[in-house]
Design a protein around this motif. Sequence first.
Motif, short mmCIF file in Angstrom:
data_model
loop_
_atom_site.label_atom_id
_atom_site.label_comp_id
_atom_site.label_asym_id
_atom_site.label_seq_id
_atom_site.Cartn_x
_atom_site.Cartn_y
_atom_site.Cartn_z
N GLU A 118 -8.57 -9.50 -3.60
CA GLU A 118 -7.29 -9.46 -3.65
C GLU A 118 -6.76 -9.19 -5.17
OE1 GLU A 118 -4.98 -9.10 -1.02
OE2 GLU A 118 -6.56 -9.29 0.35
N SER A 119 -7.60 -9.35 -6.09
CA SER A 119 -7.10 -9.22 -7.50
C SER A 119 -7.45 -7.87 -7.96
CB SER A 119 -7.76 -10.49 -8.35
OG SER A 119 -9.08 -10.13 -8.17
N LEU A 120 -8.20 -7.12 -7.11
CA LEU A 120 -8.63 -5.79 -7.63
C LEU A 120 -7.80 -4.78 -7.17
CD1 LEU A 120 -12.55 -6.05 -6.73
CD2 LEU A 120 -11.45 -6.52 -8.93
N VAL A 121 -7.27 -3.85 -8.05
CA VAL A 121 -6.42 -2.82 -7.92
C VAL A 121 -6.99 -1.88 -6.95
CG1 VAL A 121 -5.17 -0.83 -9.20
CG2 VAL A 121 -5.28 -3.06 -10.31
N GLY A 122 -8.05 -1.36 -7.36
CA GLY A 122 -8.71 -0.27 -6.38
C GLY A 122 -8.90 -0.80 -5.01
N TYR A 123 -9.15 -2.01 -4.75
CA TYR A 123 -9.25 -2.58 -3.01
C TYR A 123 -7.73 -2.26 -2.62
CZ TYR A 123 -9.34 -5.84 0.68
OH TYR A 123 -9.10 -6.49 1.86
N ASN A 124 -6.68 -2.79 -3.30
CA ASN A 124 -5.43 -2.99 -2.86
C ASN A 124 -4.84 -1.38 -2.78
OD1 ASN A 124 -4.17 -5.72 -2.41
ND2 ASN A 124 -5.43 -5.74 -4.21
N LEU A 125 -5.31 -0.55 -3.58
CA LEU A 125 -4.76 0.93 -3.44
C LEU A 125 -5.31 1.55 -2.13
CD1 LEU A 125 -5.20 2.27 -7.13
CD2 LEU A 125 -2.88 2.15 -5.60
N LYS A 126 -6.56 1.22 -2.11
CA LYS A 126 -7.41 1.74 -0.88
C LYS A 126 -6.70 1.47 0.28
CE LYS A 126 -10.29 3.94 1.45
NZ LYS A 126 -10.55 5.41 1.67
N ARG A 127 -6.27 0.03 0.42
CA ARG A 127 -6.01 -0.65 1.70
C ARG A 127 -4.51 0.08 1.92
NH1 ARG A 127 -7.70 -5.53 3.66
NH2 ARG A 127 -6.15 -4.81 5.57
N ALA A 128 -3.75 -0.04 1.00
CA ALA A 128 -2.24 0.63 0.85
C ALA A 128 -2.29 2.10 1.53
CB ALA A 128 -1.51 0.44 -0.24
N TYR A 129 -3.34 2.91 1.01
CA TYR A 129 -3.57 4.29 1.24
C TYR A 129 -4.13 4.40 2.67
CZ TYR A 129 -5.53 8.90 1.28
OH TYR A 129 -5.97 10.11 1.83
N VAL A 130 -4.77 3.58 3.17
CA VAL A 130 -5.22 3.64 4.49
C VAL A 130 -3.91 3.34 5.43
CG1 VAL A 130 -6.53 2.55 6.28
CG2 VAL A 130 -7.86 3.12 4.10
N ILE A 131 -2.97 2.60 5.11
CA ILE A 131 -2.14 2.38 6.05
C ILE A 131 -1.10 3.49 5.77
CG2 ILE A 131 0.18 0.86 6.14
CD1 ILE A 131 -1.89 -1.48 5.38
N LEU A 132 -0.68 3.81 4.82
CA LEU A 132 0.18 4.96 4.51
C LEU A 132 -0.37 6.21 5.40
CD1 LEU A 132 1.18 4.54 0.87
CD2 LEU A 132 2.96 4.64 2.76
N GLN A 133 -1.79 6.39 4.97
CA GLN A 133 -2.31 7.69 5.82
C GLN A 133 -2.30 7.61 7.30
OE1 GLN A 133 -3.06 10.00 3.87
NE2 GLN A 133 -4.68 10.94 4.46
N ASN A 134 -2.56 6.41 7.90
CA ASN A 134 -2.52 6.35 9.39
C ASN A 134 -1.13 6.52 9.92
OD1 ASN A 134 -5.32 5.62 9.50
ND2 ASN A 134 -4.91 3.52 9.66
N ASP A 135 -0.12 6.09 9.23
CA ASP A 135 1.18 6.43 9.57
C ASP A 135 1.61 7.79 9.30
OD1 ASP A 135 3.94 5.10 10.40
OD2 ASP A 135 4.53 6.18 8.92
N TYR A 136 1.30 8.37 7.94
CA TYR A 136 1.52 9.95 7.97
C TYR A 136 0.92 10.65 9.10
CZ TYR A 136 0.84 14.53 5.89
OH TYR A 136 1.03 15.85 5.45
#
Length: 156
Positions: free
Chosen positions: A21-39
Amino acid sequence: MTGMPRKALATEAEPSEMALESLVGYNLKRAYVILQNDYRAVMGEHGLSPRVFSALTFVVETPNLTQSDLARRLGIERSGLVAIVDELEGRGYLRRVAVPQDRRVQALSPTDAGVQAYEAALTLVHAHEDRMLQTLDAGERDQLLHLLKKIRETGE
């Protein structure tokens, strides 16, 4: 001892307590997956993928861009661009045009259908982003874009 799994730090750590939860890369990837799925849901089964939409955007906004320049702007190998350009050409959204100074080089020019498809897709993408980022106020959204661009600049 090698080959042995590490013992868990906690047997039932809450996700918010995990080191991830403190890692930027992990949070970016999780956010990307959510955005990508909705896109993908918004664009539909026959819609433009993010890479194809990005390519079409560059072609519409900078007509007569060469394939090499487009690959560079997208951050992909020129060989990886061929399928994207083929798809856009197959849909009737662009045409390859010989560059007068060097007939071995091809520039990409949008068709009227390509401009219309771009405008329709852009409307969908704006609505998608507005919905997905609705918890951010305008300042936070601007700040997010600013920070993401700073990260991109360090890698480009």
